[in-house]
Design a protein around this motif. Structure first.
Motif, PDB file in Angstrom:
ATOM      1  N   VAL A  67       0.976  -1.362  -0.222  1.00  0.00           N
ATOM      2  CA  VAL A  67      -0.242  -0.122   0.419  1.00  0.00           C
ATOM      3  C   VAL A  67       1.157   1.479   0.027  1.00  0.00           C
ATOM      4  CG1 VAL A  67      -1.826  -1.361   0.818  1.00  0.00           C
ATOM      5  CG2 VAL A  67      -0.571   0.009   2.676  1.00  0.00           C
TER       6      VAL A  67
ATOM      7  N   GLN B  53      -3.465   6.203   5.460  1.00  0.00           N
ATOM      8  CA  GLN B  53      -4.559   5.468   5.485  1.00  0.00           C
ATOM      9  C   GLN B  53      -5.123   4.171   4.489  1.00  0.00           C
ATOM     10  OE1 GLN B  53      -7.232   7.950   6.976  1.00  0.00           O
ATOM     11  NE2 GLN B  53      -7.886   5.428   6.683  1.00  0.00           N
ATOM     12  N   GLN B  54      -4.376   4.604   3.330  1.00  0.00           N
ATOM     13  CA  GLN B  54      -4.476   3.170   2.381  1.00  0.00           C
ATOM     14  C   GLN B  54      -4.096   1.747   3.859  1.00  0.00           C
ATOM     15  OE1 GLN B  54      -2.446   2.664  -1.032  1.00  0.00           O
ATOM     16  NE2 GLN B  54      -3.916   1.418  -2.503  1.00  0.00           N
TER      17      GLN B  54
ATOM     18  N   ASP C 287      -6.749   1.261   6.486  1.00  0.00           N
ATOM     19  CA  ASP C 287      -7.848   0.865   5.728  1.00  0.00           C
ATOM     20  C   ASP C 287      -7.773  -0.911   4.970  1.00  0.00           C
ATOM     21  OD1 ASP C 287      -9.846   3.065   5.549  1.00  0.00           O
ATOM     22  OD2 ASP C 287      -8.544   3.196   3.497  1.00  0.00           O
ATOM     23  N   TYR C 288      -6.543  -1.639   4.848  1.00  0.00           N
ATOM     24  CA  TYR C 288      -5.796  -2.672   4.213  1.00  0.00           C
ATOM     25  C   TYR C 288      -6.318  -3.494   5.621  1.00  0.00           C
ATOM     26  CZ  TYR C 288      -2.964  -6.435   4.113  1.00  0.00           C
ATOM     27  OH  TYR C 288      -2.216  -7.941   3.255  1.00  0.00           O
TER      28      TYR C 288
ATOM     29  N   ARG D 102      -9.474  -3.808   7.073  1.00  0.00           N
ATOM     30  CA  ARG D 102     -10.395  -4.019   6.186  1.00  0.00           C
ATOM     31  C   ARG D 102     -12.006  -3.298   6.214  1.00  0.00           C
ATOM     32  NH1 ARG D 102      -6.919  -6.325   4.304  1.00  0.00           N
ATOM     33  NH2 ARG D 102      -6.398  -8.479   4.133  1.00  0.00           N
ATOM     34  N   GLU D 103     -10.833  -1.592   5.656  1.00  0.00           N
ATOM     35  CA  GLU D 103     -11.905  -0.667   5.757  1.00  0.00           C
ATOM     36  C   GLU D 103     -12.158  -0.552   4.219  1.00  0.00           C
ATOM     37  OE1 GLU D 103     -12.515   0.364  10.133  1.00  0.00           O
ATOM     38  OE2 GLU D 103     -11.318   1.945   9.145  1.00  0.00           O
ATOM     39  N   GLY D 104     -12.925   1.008   4.080  1.00  0.00           N
ATOM     40  CA  GLY D 104     -12.626   1.882   2.702  1.00  0.00           C
ATOM     41  C   GLY D 104     -12.570   0.810   1.146  1.00  0.00           C
ATOM     42  N   GLU D 105     -11.099   1.152   0.704  1.00  0.00           N
ATOM     43  CA  GLU D 105     -11.064   0.189  -0.841  1.00  0.00           C
ATOM     44  C   GLU D 105     -10.744  -1.080  -0.307  1.00  0.00           C
ATOM     45  OE1 GLU D 105      -7.545   0.036  -2.641  1.00  0.00           O
ATOM     46  OE2 GLU D 105      -7.109   1.656  -1.572  1.00  0.00           O
ATOM     47  N   PHE D 106     -10.639  -1.455   0.979  1.00  0.00           N
ATOM     48  CA  PHE D 106      -9.961  -3.386   1.032  1.00  0.00           C
ATOM     49  C   PHE D 106     -11.830  -3.725   1.923  1.00  0.00           C
ATOM     50  CE2 PHE D 106      -6.556  -0.872   0.568  1.00  0.00           C
ATOM     51  CZ  PHE D 106      -5.813  -2.139   0.807  1.00  0.00           C
TER      52      PHE D 106
ATOM     53  N   ASP E   4     -14.581  -5.116   0.915  1.00  0.00           N
ATOM     54  CA  ASP E   4     -14.948  -6.514   1.025  1.00  0.00           C
ATOM     55  C   ASP E   4     -14.080  -7.701   0.913  1.00  0.00           C
ATOM     56  OD1 ASP E   4     -17.214  -4.839   0.356  1.00  0.00           O
ATOM     57  OD2 ASP E   4     -16.901  -5.011  -1.832  1.00  0.00           O
ATOM     58  N   GLN E   5     -12.374  -7.076   1.377  1.00  0.00           N
ATOM     59  CA  GLN E   5     -11.772  -8.092   1.104  1.00  0.00           C
ATOM     60  C   GLN E   5     -11.659  -9.104   2.646  1.00  0.00           C
ATOM     61  OE1 GLN E   5      -7.677  -7.000   0.386  1.00  0.00           O
ATOM     62  NE2 GLN E   5      -8.490  -6.252  -1.285  1.00  0.00           N
TER      63      GLN E   5
END
Length: 146
Positions: free
Chosen positions: A35, A39-40, A43-44, A47-51, A53-54
């Protein structure tokens, strides 16, 4: 994530490439996720933001965290990780080009597991990264369930 996953948090493309090359050449991790900002990284890990659904309930084996990141600094990320029960014991190595005493002090105050300056020379850089990988992935005894 499997038991030998590394999360690399690095915004410098050259340092990312060198780190990935060194780790892959040493065959230390089954998987390396990258990442590129603070912030990324959060999130990783949460498991928030762009992650969001992982589906991966386990944390990486180790986080290699740069300090000078966009959006949130590595020191801010580290403080947030240590403030959360889910990540308070997650091994985090600060891997940075900073030689500021303040950065090292703040890293350890926020319970970084290690503070490592990135060598300028490619060979030294690769050896440093491989040494970190060998220690954290092959030598260190992780907490049960990690």
């Amino acid at each position: 994530m499997n038991a030998k996953t590394i999360l690399l948090v690095e915004d410098n493309a050259q340092d990312e490439m060198l780190t990935l090359r060194a780790l892959r050449r040493a065959n230390l991790a089954n998987h390396i996720d990258v990442v590129r900002d603070g912030q990324q990284a959060l999130d990783y890990l949460f498991r928030e933001g762009e992650f969001i659904d992982q589906q991966a309930p386990l944390l990486p084996t180790i986080v290699l965290l740069d300090i000078g990141l966009p959006r949130l600094s590595g020191l801010e990320v580290l403080a947030r990780l240590r403030a959360d029960k889910r990540t308070e014991l997650l091994p985090v190595v600060i891997l940075t080009s900073s030689d500021e005493e303040h950065d090292r002090l703040k890293s350890y105050e926020n319970r970084a597991n290690s503070f490592v300056r990135k060598p300028v020379d490619f060979t030294d850089f690769a050896e440093t990264v491989v040494g970190l990988g060998v220690y954290w992935l092959a030598t260190n005894e992780p907490l049960p369930g990690r």
